[in-house]
Enzyme design. Structure first.
Site, PDB file in Angstrom:
ATOM      1  N   LYS A 199      94.334  30.312 -26.331  1.00  0.00           N
ATOM      2  CA  LYS A 199      94.362  31.759 -26.492  1.00  0.00           C
ATOM      3  C   LYS A 199      94.454  32.094 -27.976  1.00  0.00           C
ATOM      4  CE  LYS A 199      97.286  35.015 -26.880  1.00  0.00           C
ATOM      5  NZ  LYS A 199      96.506  35.935 -27.732  1.00  0.00           N
ATOM      6  N   GLY A 252     103.341  30.694 -34.004  1.00  0.00           N
ATOM      7  CA  GLY A 252     103.485  32.146 -34.156  1.00  0.00           C
ATOM      8  C   GLY A 252     104.875  32.461 -34.672  1.00  0.00           C
ATOM      9  N   SER A 253     105.292  33.687 -34.444  1.00  0.00           N
ATOM     10  CA  SER A 253     106.563  34.143 -35.010  1.00  0.00           C
ATOM     11  C   SER A 253     107.753  33.590 -34.211  1.00  0.00           C
ATOM     12  CB  SER A 253     106.593  35.671 -35.000  1.00  0.00           C
ATOM     13  OG  SER A 253     106.467  36.118 -33.673  1.00  0.00           O
ATOM     14  N   THR A 254     108.889  33.559 -34.850  1.00  0.00           N
ATOM     15  CA  THR A 254     110.089  33.016 -34.186  1.00  0.00           C
ATOM     16  C   THR A 254     110.511  33.861 -32.977  1.00  0.00           C
ATOM     17  OG1 THR A 254     110.787  31.847 -36.158  1.00  0.00           O
ATOM     18  CG2 THR A 254     112.514  32.394 -34.572  1.00  0.00           C
ATOM     19  N   GLY A 257     108.076  33.094 -30.219  1.00  0.00           N
ATOM     20  CA  GLY A 257     108.206  31.670 -29.881  1.00  0.00           C
ATOM     21  C   GLY A 257     109.449  31.385 -29.054  1.00  0.00           C
ATOM     22  N   GLU A 274     105.763  25.945 -33.316  1.00  0.00           N
ATOM     23  CA  GLU A 274     105.592  26.018 -34.775  1.00  0.00           C
ATOM     24  C   GLU A 274     105.812  27.476 -35.156  1.00  0.00           C
ATOM     25  OE1 GLU A 274     105.240  23.505 -36.589  1.00  0.00           O
ATOM     26  OE2 GLU A 274     104.185  21.938 -35.495  1.00  0.00           O
ATOM     27  N   CYS A 308     102.713  30.523 -43.115  1.00  0.00           N
ATOM     28  CA  CYS A 308     104.041  30.246 -42.561  1.00  0.00           C
ATOM     29  C   CYS A 308     104.942  29.514 -43.548  1.00  0.00           C
ATOM     30  CB  CYS A 308     103.903  29.449 -41.279  1.00  0.00           C
ATOM     31  SG  CYS A 308     102.909  27.971 -41.500  1.00  0.00           S
ATOM     32  N   GLU A 405     111.400  36.976 -42.560  1.00  0.00           N
ATOM     33  CA  GLU A 405     110.017  36.618 -42.879  1.00  0.00           C
ATOM     34  C   GLU A 405     109.190  37.900 -43.020  1.00  0.00           C
ATOM     35  OE1 GLU A 405     107.450  34.798 -39.853  1.00  0.00           O
ATOM     36  OE2 GLU A 405     106.861  33.324 -41.363  1.00  0.00           O
TER      37      GLU A 405
END
Ligand code: NAD
Length: 502
Positions: A199, A252-254, A257, A274, A308, A405
């Site tokens: 995706k 992707g973002s925390t 995730g 990640e 990242c 971030e």
């Protein structure tokens, strides 16, 4: 396509191949077929340098995902792919790498038009990195094996382990390096014999859809690679729960995730995460200050800061802090801000209007929290989502711009007094993706490396990557590795076989 995008493509003379691809209706790639979503819904794809509409992409649903997973399952549970010999898989992956290389100009243009990034960097980094990743993992297909063991228990046994592909791998990909991140997930999975469902991020599906055409052209059997375009909250969320997916690999973002990981574990899937980063940079008093300033600027402003492992927090020894800032500002002022297709562009626009708002909100927050704005901070007038590279001085670790971030071209800096102080400030973050050290003293460098909580440490450079080296974070930057032989372990089961001998 909006006229403004057409003019933009003409102005920079994009290739005929790219124009042809963009003129086609975009479809998902499932089981070797090109499909609309089941209900025909689409979403808009916006070009970030102009803000104009490029095209529409199918907005997939859980039922589209079901179809893709069923195809991947069929290939995995005894289809043609599963029966291929390792060297045959290797040959197909090399063929795919050759096709990506042969179409590099088109793929780089698509990446630039879709995401806004510099076309020169898209060619040199994203597309070349994709080719290299497929070549590297192609070679692994024929080099995977278990062990033969001599057990100590009474009796006679032949005991050995078998390495087996984990199954259907679902890959959820972000928008900052769409093609390359997809390759980081797919190349290793295909090399070990898994089948896949990808995706792409809803903002950037185009290079992945062009890639799917090359998968077909390479002769990879239908159903081995499936691309389901769609929203994260719909297709992504369904992937994390899907019983037909054995392993989920997410970049992707925390915050997203964390949810994806929770859902994957609830459904007892293997999972690699990640996630985000806020990577510290330490500039020691013995560093080559001019060289360090350039490398730090490149390490935070590359891809307009949408990286990242960008080095977003610079801690500089107090004795060289002012000199470093001076060099940093002088070098940053030479970086060209331009539309992505401009061959001289270094900083392209941000990916979307939403990302521009997010970054400018953080810049405002930095000012309000008392950080000293020493360079940039503004947006560019005219179309497109452009923001200047921005440098703050004398930041404190409790400021939002230092803790969170931002994912834009914003660097915070602060002086430190001794190495203990530097290590404490560097590690004072929930993230642990990467860190960098600038110094000419190899002894001090080696003493610092083990003290930094980071998945990668760069010395006198930033963001060096190669498919042979693992990449992945500590702490809230996630777990599991992409790339390197380490990634293979996350994609294979180990079966223990016991044979009783007479
Ligand atoms: P994001 O988390 O918003 O989206 C990433 C992907 O997840 C997209 O495909 C999105 O559609 C999907 N998604 C969104 N909501 C979902 C949900 N509820 N369930 C399942 N999937 C969902 O991240 P982004 O904005 O696309 O990318 C930027 C982020 O990615 C940054 O935080 C960056 O640090 C991180 N990143 C990490 C690495 C790494 O290797 N550690 C590499 C690149 C980017």
């Amino acid at each position: 396509m909006d006229a403004v995008v057409q003019q933009y493509l003409e102005r920079f003379g994009v290739s005929e191949a790219t124009r042809r691809f963009l003129a086609k209706p975009q479809k998902m790639f499932i089981d070797g077929a090109w499909l609309d979503s089941r209900d025909g819904q689409t979403f808009e794809v916006i070009e970030p340098s102009t803000g104009g509409l490029i095209t529409h992409v199918p907005a997939g649903h859980a039922t589209d995902l079901d179809r893709a997973v069923a195809a991947a399952r069929r290939q995995f549970d005894g289809g043609e792919w599963r029966r291929l010999k390792p060297l045959e898989r290797e040959r197909l992956l090399h063929r795919l790498a050759d096709l990506i290389e042969a179409n590099a100009t088109e793929l780089a243009e698509l990446e630039s038009i879709d995401m806004g990034k510099s076309v020169a960097n898209a060619r040199a980094v994203d597309v070349q990195g994709t080719v290299d990743t497929f070549r590297y993992f192609a070679g692994w297909a024929s080099k995977l094996h278990g062990r033969t063991v001599e057990p100590s228990l009474p009796g006679n046994y032949l005991a050995y382990t078998r390495k087996e592909p984990i199954g259907v791998v679902g890959a959820i990909v972000p928008w900052n390096f769409p093609l390359q991140t997809m390759a980081w997930k797919l190349a290793a999975a295909l090399a070990v014999g898994c089948t896949t469902v990808v995706k792409p991020a809803e903002l950037t599906s185009l290079s992945t859809l062009r890639f799917a055409e090359l998968v077909q052209e390479a002769g990879i059997p239908d159903g081995v690679v499936n691309i389901v375009t769609g929203r994260g909250s719909v297709v992504g969320a369904a992937m994390a729960e899907h019983p037909g997916i054995d392993k989920l690999t997410f970049t992707g973002s925390t915050p997203v995730g964390r949810n994806v990981g929770r859902s994957a574990v609830d459904h007892l899937k293997h999972v690699t995460l990640e996630l985000g980063g806020k990577s510290p940079v330490l500039v020691l008093d013995d560093a080559d200050i001019a060289a360090a300033a350039q490398a730090v600027a490149n390490g935070v402003f590359f891809n307009s800061g949408q990286v990242c492992d960008a080095g977003t927090r610079a801690y500089v020894h107090r004795s060289v802090y002012d000199a470093f800032l001076q060099e940093l500002i002088a070098y940053t002022s030479t970086l060209k801000i331009a539309p992505g297709l401009d061959p001289d562009c270094f900083l392209g626009p941000l990916v979307s209007a939403k990302q521009l708002d997010r970054v400018t909100d953080y810049i405002d927050a930095g000012r309000h929290e008392g950080a000293e704005l020493v360079y940039g901070g503004g947006t560019l007038s005219g179309p497109g989502f452009f923001v200047e590279p921005t440098i703050f001085a004398h930041c404190r670790n409790d400021m939002r711009i230092v803790r969170e971030e931002i994912f834009g071209p914003v660097l915070t800096t602060a002086p430190f007094d001794d190495l203990d102080d530097a290590v404490r400030m560097a590690n004072d973050s929930p993230f642990g993706l990467a860190a960098a050290i600038y110094s000419r003293d190899i002894g001090r460098v080696h003493s610092l490396i083990p003290r930094l909580s980071a998945g990668s440490v760069y010395v006198n450079a930033h963001g060096t990557l190669d498919p042979s080296m693992p990449f992945g974070g500590y702490k809230e930057s996630g777990f599991g590795k992409d790339l390197g032989p380490e990634q293979l372990d996350h994609l294979m089961e180990t079966k223990a076989v016991w044979i009783t001998l007479p």
